[in-house]
Design an enzyme around this catalytic site. Structure first.
Site, PDB file in Angstrom:
ATOM      1  N   GLY A  56       3.420  -4.252   6.462  1.00  8.36           N
ATOM      2  CA  GLY A  56       3.436  -3.249   5.212  1.00  8.36           C
ATOM      3  C   GLY A  56       4.528  -2.377   5.765  1.00  8.36           C
ATOM      4  N   ARG A  78      -8.993   0.841  -0.428  1.00 10.83           N
ATOM      5  CA  ARG A  78      -9.646   1.701   0.492  1.00 10.83           C
ATOM      6  C   ARG A  78     -10.696   2.379  -0.379  1.00 10.83           C
ATOM      7  NH1 ARG A  78      -8.621   3.250   5.516  1.00 10.83           N
ATOM      8  NH2 ARG A  78      -7.044   2.121   6.580  1.00 10.83           N
ATOM      9  N   GLY A 103       1.221  -3.430  12.618  1.00  7.17           N
ATOM     10  CA  GLY A 103       2.349  -2.873  13.759  1.00  7.17           C
ATOM     11  C   GLY A 103       3.484  -3.827  13.830  1.00  7.17           C
ATOM     12  N   THR A 137      -5.883   1.037   9.888  1.00  9.81           N
ATOM     13  CA  THR A 137      -6.664   0.002  10.374  1.00  9.81           C
ATOM     14  C   THR A 137      -7.146   0.175  11.705  1.00  9.81           C
ATOM     15  OG1 THR A 137      -6.604  -1.227   8.409  1.00  9.81           O
ATOM     16  CG2 THR A 137      -8.047  -2.271  10.480  1.00  9.81           C
ATOM     17  N   ARG A 140       2.298  12.487  -5.338  1.00  6.70           N
ATOM     18  CA  ARG A 140       2.507  13.316  -6.549  1.00  6.70           C
ATOM     19  C   ARG A 140       1.593  12.916  -7.690  1.00  6.70           C
ATOM     20  NH1 ARG A 140       7.330  16.526  -6.999  1.00  6.70           N
ATOM     21  NH2 ARG A 140       7.613  17.294  -5.042  1.00  6.70           N
ATOM     22  N   ARG A 182      -6.964   6.177  -1.484  1.00 12.71           N
ATOM     23  CA  ARG A 182      -5.702   6.918  -1.009  1.00 12.71           C
ATOM     24  C   ARG A 182      -4.579   6.262  -1.380  1.00 12.71           C
ATOM     25  NH1 ARG A 182      -5.510   6.309   5.538  1.00 12.71           N
ATOM     26  NH2 ARG A 182      -7.704   6.588   5.414  1.00 12.71           N
ATOM     27  N   HIS A 183      -4.501   4.976  -1.627  1.00 10.24           N
ATOM     28  CA  HIS A 183      -3.165   4.458  -2.094  1.00 10.24           C
ATOM     29  C   HIS A 183      -3.154   3.600  -3.146  1.00 10.24           C
ATOM     30  CE1 HIS A 183      -4.313   1.788   1.095  1.00 10.24           C
ATOM     31  NE2 HIS A 183      -3.733   2.333   2.077  1.00 10.24           N
ATOM     32  N   ASP A 208       0.708  -1.173  -0.022  1.00  7.99           N
ATOM     33  CA  ASP A 208       0.217   0.060   0.065  1.00  7.99           C
ATOM     34  C   ASP A 208       0.850   1.277  -0.004  1.00  7.99           C
ATOM     35  OD1 ASP A 208      -2.156  -1.591   0.566  1.00  7.99           O
ATOM     36  OD2 ASP A 208      -2.486  -1.076   2.211  1.00  7.99           O
TER      37      ASP A 208
HETATM   38  N1  PXP Z   1      -3.124  -6.419   8.591  1.00  5.33           N
HETATM   39  C1  PXP Z   1      -4.261  -5.512   8.259  1.00  5.33           C
HETATM   40  C2  PXP Z   1      -5.731  -6.119   8.441  1.00  5.33           C
HETATM   41  C3  PXP Z   1      -4.229  -4.308   8.018  1.00  5.33           C
HETATM   42  O1  PXP Z   1      -5.148  -3.572   7.633  1.00  5.33           O
HETATM   43  C4  PXP Z   1      -2.910  -3.800   7.820  1.00  5.33           C
HETATM   44  C5  PXP Z   1      -2.582  -2.593   7.554  1.00  5.33           C
HETATM   45  O2  PXP Z   1      -2.777  -2.051   5.967  1.00  5.33           O
HETATM   46  C6  PXP Z   1      -1.713  -4.705   8.049  1.00  5.33           C
HETATM   47  C7  PXP Z   1      -2.113  -6.048   8.292  1.00  5.33           C
HETATM   48  C8  PXP Z   1      -0.180  -4.140   7.842  1.00  5.33           C
HETATM   49  O3  PXP Z   1      -0.025  -3.342   8.965  1.00  5.33           O
HETATM   50  P1  PXP Z   1       1.467  -2.513   9.173  1.00  5.33           P
HETATM   51  O4  PXP Z   1       1.420  -1.978   7.747  1.00  5.33           O
HETATM   52  O5  PXP Z   1       1.516  -2.055  10.464  1.00  5.33           O
HETATM   53  O6  PXP Z   1       2.123  -3.690   8.921  1.00  5.33           O
END
Ligand code: PXP
Length: 240
Positions: A216, A49, A195, A104, A22, A53-54, A13
């Site tokens: 991510g 989303r 996280g 989220t 940009r 946004r991404h 994302d």
């Molecule tokens: N799992 C879910 C369901 C999420 O919504 C996200 C965020 O997009 C992630 C995992 C990954 O989270 P992070 O970007 O904090 O690694």
């Protein structure tokens, strides 16, 4: 018996977040997905989303055409479901989505959204998609996910990621271990994410019966300094 290797899902994302800063063509999340796969990602993950946004619809279509597994996060919303069904990923994860949220914010409220979720899960499964629900690592949520017909539960690791002391981390790991065991006993596949980073991922990768981790932000952030290939392979080593 030795557990199978845990899958690493890399969420692209925020490659698209940078591009959208940009509204240009670079950096391309599709190219990023290819690099991530070569560096050890088993799944390419993205979140379509409502506010786009991404990841854009065109990105989603292209990501789903790549070789390998694509996993899409989406809100329980007819328009989003239609867009995802058109793209045909391998699997999906239903997540709560609040307008304006930065990311989220916790798992689904399975009691509140029961009827609508049940319909959406049935529709997605009928189309051949594996369906995951993003939930808190709590027994009632695991039970409710099973009753709603989910194949997979993805446990929200944000409380674990926010724990700052050793005892608080231990408490959150035990919470995840218990919920994962319960999911396994009920025949659900367990994933986890949100996280997770280079400092906190290892104990979660060792939770028995954990099948996949979706990561991510930390990977894309690290890639700014070391490149995406290295950022993914460093995470791969920590997860294995
Ligand atoms: N799992 C879910 C369901 C999420 O919504 C996200 C965020 O997009 C992630 C995992 C990954 O989270 P992070 O970007 O904090 O690694």
């Amino acid at each position: 018996m030795k557990e199978p290797r845990i899958k690493l899902g890399v969420n692209v994302d925020h490659v698209a977040t940078l591009r959208q800063a940009r509204k240009d063509i670079d950096p391309d999340p599709i190219a990023a997905a290819q690099v991530a796969r070569q560096a050890g990602a088993d799944l390419i993950v993205c979140h379509l989303r409502r506010d786009r946004r991404h990841i854009q619809d065109a990105d989603l279509l292209k990501l789903c055409r790549l070789k390998g597994e694509t996993h899409v996060e989406l809100a329980d919303d007819d328009k989003m479901v239609a867009a995802v069904l058109k793209a045909r990923p391998t699997s999906v994860c239903l997540v709560p989505e609040r307008p304006g949220e930065v990311s989220t914010e916790g798992g689904l409220d399975l009691a509140k959204n029961n009827k609508s979720l049940e319909r959406t899960i049935a529709k997605l499964k009928k189309s051949g998609l594996e369906v995951s629900l993003f939930i808190a690592p709590e027994a009632p949520s695991v039970r409710a996910a099973r009753n709603l017909g989910a194949d997979v539960v993805e446990f929200d690791t944000s409380d674990y990621a926010a724990a700052r002391t050793k005892p608080a981390q231990k408490e959150q790991i035990e919470r995840l271990e218990l919920a994962t065991y319960m999911a396994w006993e009920m025949g659900l596949t367990a994933h986890a994410g949100h996280g997770l980073d280079y400092h906190n991922v290892a104990p979660i990768a060792r939770v028995p019966h954990m099948s996949a981790l979706n990561i991510g932000y930390s990977i894309i952030a690290r890639s700014v300094f070391v490149g995406l290939r290295s950022a993914v392979s460093e995470m791969r080593r920590l997860v294995d």
